[in-house]
Design a protein around this motif. Sequence first.
Motif, PDB file in Angstrom:
ATOM      1  N   UNK A 151      57.727  40.596  62.151  1.00  0.00           N
ATOM      2  CA  UNK A 151      56.553  40.747  61.288  1.00  0.00           C
ATOM      3  C   UNK A 151      55.801  42.000  61.705  1.00  0.00           C
ATOM      4  N   UNK A 152      55.425  42.801  60.733  1.00  0.00           N
ATOM      5  CA  UNK A 152      54.652  43.997  61.067  1.00  0.00           C
ATOM      6  C   UNK A 152      53.537  44.170  60.058  1.00  0.00           C
ATOM      7  N   UNK A 153      52.351  44.449  60.563  1.00  0.00           N
ATOM      8  CA  UNK A 153      51.177  44.612  59.739  1.00  0.00           C
ATOM      9  C   UNK A 153      50.821  46.087  59.710  1.00  0.00           C
ATOM     10  N   UNK A 154      50.580  46.625  58.527  1.00  0.00           N
ATOM     11  CA  UNK A 154      50.222  48.029  58.410  1.00  0.00           C
ATOM     12  C   UNK A 154      48.898  48.287  59.118  1.00  0.00           C
ATOM     13  N   UNK A 155      48.891  49.213  60.054  1.00  0.00           N
ATOM     14  CA  UNK A 155      47.712  49.443  60.865  1.00  0.00           C
ATOM     15  C   UNK A 155      47.385  50.931  60.920  1.00  0.00           C
ATOM     16  N   UNK A 156      46.093  51.245  61.160  1.00  0.00           N
ATOM     17  CA  UNK A 156      45.727  52.651  61.338  1.00  0.00           C
ATOM     18  C   UNK A 156      46.327  53.200  62.621  1.00  0.00           C
ATOM     19  N   UNK A 157      46.892  54.391  62.586  1.00  0.00           N
ATOM     20  CA  UNK A 157      47.479  55.001  63.772  1.00  0.00           C
ATOM     21  C   UNK A 157      46.446  55.738  64.611  1.00  0.00           C
ATOM     22  N   UNK A 158      45.394  56.208  63.972  1.00  0.00           N
ATOM     23  CA  UNK A 158      44.372  56.958  64.689  1.00  0.00           C
ATOM     24  C   UNK A 158      43.033  56.262  64.545  1.00  0.00           C
ATOM     25  N   UNK A 159      42.382  55.993  65.654  1.00  0.00           N
ATOM     26  CA  UNK A 159      41.062  55.384  65.638  1.00  0.00           C
ATOM     27  C   UNK A 159      40.035  56.489  65.816  1.00  0.00           C
ATOM     28  N   UNK A 160      38.961  56.417  65.059  1.00  0.00           N
ATOM     29  CA  UNK A 160      37.930  57.446  65.140  1.00  0.00           C
ATOM     30  C   UNK A 160      37.146  57.304  66.444  1.00  0.00           C
ATOM     31  N   UNK A 161      36.541  58.411  66.886  1.00  0.00           N
ATOM     32  CA  UNK A 161      35.906  58.435  68.203  1.00  0.00           C
ATOM     33  C   UNK A 161      34.738  57.467  68.309  1.00  0.00           C
ATOM     34  N   UNK A 162      34.123  57.070  67.189  1.00  0.00           N
ATOM     35  CA  UNK A 162      32.973  56.177  67.249  1.00  0.00           C
ATOM     36  C   UNK A 162      33.348  54.728  66.967  1.00  0.00           C
ATOM     37  N   UNK A 163      34.631  54.408  66.894  1.00  0.00           N
ATOM     38  CA  UNK A 163      35.056  53.069  66.513  1.00  0.00           C
ATOM     39  C   UNK A 163      35.564  52.254  67.701  1.00  0.00           C
ATOM     40  N   UNK A 164      35.409  50.944  67.573  1.00  0.00           N
ATOM     41  CA  UNK A 164      35.973  49.969  68.496  1.00  0.00           C
ATOM     42  C   UNK A 164      36.912  49.081  67.679  1.00  0.00           C
ATOM     43  N   UNK A 165      38.149  48.951  68.139  1.00  0.00           N
ATOM     44  CA  UNK A 165      39.129  48.158  67.414  1.00  0.00           C
ATOM     45  C   UNK A 165      39.628  47.003  68.253  1.00  0.00           C
ATOM     46  N   UNK A 166      40.038  45.931  67.584  1.00  0.00           N
ATOM     47  CA  UNK A 166      40.596  44.787  68.304  1.00  0.00           C
ATOM     48  C   UNK A 166      41.517  43.997  67.387  1.00  0.00           C
ATOM     49  N   UNK A 167      42.424  43.276  68.022  1.00  0.00           N
ATOM     50  CA  UNK A 167      43.314  42.345  67.315  1.00  0.00           C
ATOM     51  C   UNK A 167      43.509  41.121  68.187  1.00  0.00           C
ATOM     52  N   UNK A 168      43.315  39.941  67.614  1.00  0.00           N
ATOM     53  CA  UNK A 168      43.670  38.711  68.314  1.00  0.00           C
ATOM     54  C   UNK A 168      45.174  38.559  68.124  1.00  0.00           C
ATOM     55  N   UNK A 169      45.948  38.967  69.122  1.00  0.00           N
ATOM     56  CA  UNK A 169      47.403  38.956  68.992  1.00  0.00           C
ATOM     57  C   UNK A 169      47.938  37.534  68.885  1.00  0.00           C
ATOM     58  N   UNK A 170      47.347  36.618  69.630  1.00  0.00           N
ATOM     59  CA  UNK A 170      47.717  35.202  69.556  1.00  0.00           C
ATOM     60  C   UNK A 170      46.631  34.399  70.231  1.00  0.00           C
ATOM     61  N   UNK A 171      46.338  33.224  69.670  1.00  0.00           N
ATOM     62  CA  UNK A 171      45.311  32.381  70.250  1.00  0.00           C
ATOM     63  C   UNK A 171      45.656  30.932  69.972  1.00  0.00           C
ATOM     64  N   UNK A 172      45.641  30.114  71.030  1.00  0.00           N
ATOM     65  CA  UNK A 172      45.938  28.703  70.866  1.00  0.00           C
ATOM     66  C   UNK A 172      46.267  28.066  72.194  1.00  0.00           C
ATOM     67  N   UNK A 173      46.534  26.775  72.160  1.00  0.00           N
ATOM     68  CA  UNK A 173      46.820  26.056  73.394  1.00  0.00           C
ATOM     69  C   UNK A 173      48.160  26.446  74.005  1.00  0.00           C
ATOM     70  N   UNK A 174      49.013  27.139  73.237  1.00  0.00           N
ATOM     71  CA  UNK A 174      50.322  27.559  73.754  1.00  0.00           C
ATOM     72  C   UNK A 174      50.295  28.935  74.403  1.00  0.00           C
ATOM     73  N   UNK A 175      49.267  29.727  74.153  1.00  0.00           N
ATOM     74  CA  UNK A 175      49.199  31.054  74.738  1.00  0.00           C
ATOM     75  C   UNK A 175      48.129  31.906  74.072  1.00  0.00           C
ATOM     76  N   UNK A 176      47.632  32.906  74.833  1.00  0.00           N
ATOM     77  CA  UNK A 176      46.527  33.731  74.355  1.00  0.00           C
ATOM     78  C   UNK A 176      46.693  35.177  74.798  1.00  0.00           C
ATOM     79  N   UNK A 177      46.382  36.089  73.875  1.00  0.00           N
ATOM     80  CA  UNK A 177      46.464  37.513  74.182  1.00  0.00           C
ATOM     81  C   UNK A 177      45.658  38.276  73.135  1.00  0.00           C
TER      82      UNK A 177
END
Length: 283
Positions: free
Chosen positions: A9-35
């Motif tokens: 699975x691949x999600x289209x994402x921005x390749x370049x983040x602007x200097x004033x931005x903060x980015x995040x992704x909850x890669x996985x969250x649950x009782x089986x694992x978190x990242x």
Amino acid sequence: MQVKTIETIQIQQPNLIQTDQLGFSILASGSSGNCTYIETSQQKILVDAGFSGKKVEGLLAQIDRKMDEIDAIFVTHEHSDHIQGVGVLSRKYNLPVYANQKTWLAMDKNIGIVKDENRRYIEADHMLTLGDLDIMPYNVSHDAISPQFYAFQKGQKQFVMLTDTGYVSDKLRQLLVNADAYLIESNHEIEMLRYGQYPWSLKQRILSDKGHLSNEDGAFAMLDMIGESTRDVYLGHLSRDNNTKQLAMSAMEDILSQNDIDIQNTIKLHMTDPEIACPIRLI
């Protein structure tokens, strides 16, 4: 017979983040694992790695990011659903690992050898700055040796992580108020837990002040922390056995809307998943 391969699975994402931005992704969250993945124009870090190294690499691939781009791993506490891949990823990619001293002592035997120069210490209530990213750790109430979570700030933008806690103190609610985005725990639906098949001792642990936030607990904590800057709330760490995405979302929607929080136009609610990474959110 031709065997079909399963595409990543691949999600289209921005390749370049602007200097004033903060980015995040909850890669996985649950009782089986978190990242969780955090990025600025200068830093790319992981918070926890509760899966095999290979799976963490696959989760990053879903958002078009690679492990060899990561600058550091931050650990919240020593439970296996948060540290399983920490040691192997540190060794493979020569990554520094940040945790408080007590957590290091508790997780040492489970993550294997980490180079001395990659053993980094970060204690609650002491802000750390890496490049253009400020990181504030704070204690939570959970049945680990010294659990702490993190708020990430770039300029005036802030993302707060708050799971694996039995309650949210008034002090913590005040400290974390008015962030741009939150990851909040919605671990269980109370009646499902009470009447489920878990042994009573485990139910007591989850329901205790050192357990996990219920759907309602998470929603009421958010009610106190949402401010004028808040735009995104992510529901995380759902139990596989004692919750559903529908119940968690319904509780959050009902409690916020009943208290005049505009969840239609102002605040966007997001559900996390134990297998599928959330698209990178830029704030």
